[in-house]
Write a protein that holds these residues in place. Structure first.
Motif, short mmCIF file in Angstrom:
data_model
loop_
_atom_site.label_atom_id
_atom_site.label_comp_id
_atom_site.label_asym_id
_atom_site.label_seq_id
_atom_site.Cartn_x
_atom_site.Cartn_y
_atom_site.Cartn_z
N ASP A 104 20.69 -41.86 22.17
CA ASP A 104 19.60 -42.35 23.00
C ASP A 104 18.51 -41.33 23.29
O ASP A 104 17.63 -41.59 24.10
N GLU A 105 18.54 -40.14 22.67
CA GLU A 105 17.53 -39.14 22.96
C GLU A 105 16.16 -39.64 22.54
O GLU A 105 15.95 -40.04 21.39
N THR A 106 15.22 -39.62 23.48
CA THR A 106 13.86 -40.03 23.16
C THR A 106 13.13 -38.91 22.42
O THR A 106 13.52 -37.74 22.55
N PRO A 107 12.08 -39.23 21.68
CA PRO A 107 11.31 -38.16 21.05
C PRO A 107 10.78 -37.16 22.08
O PRO A 107 10.80 -35.95 21.81
N LEU A 108 10.33 -37.61 23.24
CA LEU A 108 9.82 -36.68 24.25
C LEU A 108 10.93 -35.76 24.75
O LEU A 108 10.72 -34.55 24.89
N ALA A 109 12.12 -36.29 24.99
CA ALA A 109 13.23 -35.44 25.42
C ALA A 109 13.58 -34.40 24.35
O ALA A 109 13.84 -33.24 24.65
N ALA A 110 13.53 -34.82 23.09
CA ALA A 110 13.80 -33.88 21.99
C ALA A 110 12.73 -32.80 21.94
O ALA A 110 13.03 -31.62 21.73
N ALA A 111 11.48 -33.18 22.15
CA ALA A 111 10.39 -32.20 22.13
C ALA A 111 10.54 -31.20 23.27
O ALA A 111 10.34 -29.99 23.08
N ARG A 112 10.87 -31.68 24.46
CA ARG A 112 11.10 -30.78 25.60
C ARG A 112 12.23 -29.80 25.29
O ARG A 112 12.12 -28.60 25.57
N ARG A 113 13.31 -30.30 24.72
CA ARG A 113 14.48 -29.48 24.39
C ARG A 113 14.10 -28.41 23.36
O ARG A 113 14.40 -27.23 23.52
N GLU A 114 13.42 -28.82 22.30
CA GLU A 114 13.07 -27.88 21.23
C GLU A 114 12.08 -26.82 21.72
O GLU A 114 12.19 -25.66 21.34
N LEU A 115 11.13 -27.21 22.55
CA LEU A 115 10.16 -26.24 23.07
C LEU A 115 10.87 -25.16 23.88
O LEU A 115 10.57 -23.97 23.74
N ALA A 116 11.84 -25.56 24.68
CA ALA A 116 12.60 -24.58 25.48
C ALA A 116 13.49 -23.73 24.59
O ALA A 116 13.54 -22.50 24.73
N GLU A 117 14.21 -24.37 23.65
CA GLU A 117 15.15 -23.63 22.81
C GLU A 117 14.45 -22.64 21.88
O GLU A 117 14.93 -21.52 21.68
#
Length: 195
Positions: free
Chosen positions: A75-88
């Motif tokens: 269920d990960e949304t594209p926005l949630a994935a973008a937030r995660r990747e930006l932080a990581e």
């Protein structure tokens, strides 16, 4: 008409489809299934964009890219994935998000589509290195106009980076406004994630 798996890996699958062609007849088509991905044009208050320099084995060299990563299944949304990747990848968070473009990476043989976001209102957060690839990243900031010049000079060749930087420049200079961060994503790949 029919489909046969050739390889199913961790990140992609390869299948061969026998398809009825629009003009008549049938043809074999190799299709690489992909999870899909997100990329982020992270623009700070001075107008600088954060790029990463990362080794890409298929081209045998380091490429300038945007912070990016795979969409996780579920269920990960594209926005949630973008937030995660930006932080990581670069240790940043953003308070403002806009959808810039969706990029069908190479639709002649893969269903991979990358959603590219514009992120502003940046703050520094702890970076959690997730693996060898992220540990090897080198992050640098460039004025957005310089990054666009790098695209046009052939120094940035990664497809999502090229399209994202050009789209961000268009938005920043007032030529367009982008879409909401939760805009529909009709071409998001789903077949590999459903395996």
């Amino acid at each position: 008409m029919s489909s046969q798996d050739v390889h199913v890996g961790r990140v992609v699958a390869l299948r061969v489809d026998e398809v009825a062609m629009p003009g008549g007849g049938t043809a074999s088509r190799e299709v690489v299934e992909h999870l899909g991905a997100v990329a982020v044009v992270a623009l700070d208050e001075t107008g600088a964009v954060t790029l990463i320099h990362q080794y890409r084995h298929p081209l045998g060299r380091r490429l300038w890219e945007l912070p990016a990563g795979l969409l996780d299944g579920g269920d990960e949304t594209p926005l949630a994935a973008a937030r995660r990747e930006l932080a990581e990848e670069v240790g940043l968070a953003a308070s403002e998000w806009v959808t810039l473009v969706d990029v069908a990476v190479s639709p002649g043989f893969t269903d991979e589509v990358v959603r590219v976001f514009l992120a502003r209102g940046l703050t520094v957060v702890d970076r959690e290195v997730q693996g060898e690839e992220e540990a090897d990243l080198e992050a640098h900031s460039f004025p957005l106009a310089e990054a666009v010049d790098m695209v046009l000079a052939g120094e940035i060749v990664n497809g999502p980076a090229v399209s994202g930087l050009l789209a961000a420049h268009t938005v920043v200079t007032g030529g367009a406004s982008g879409r909401p961060s939760d805009a529909p994503f009709p071409d998001r790949p789903t077949r590999f994630a459903s395996r």
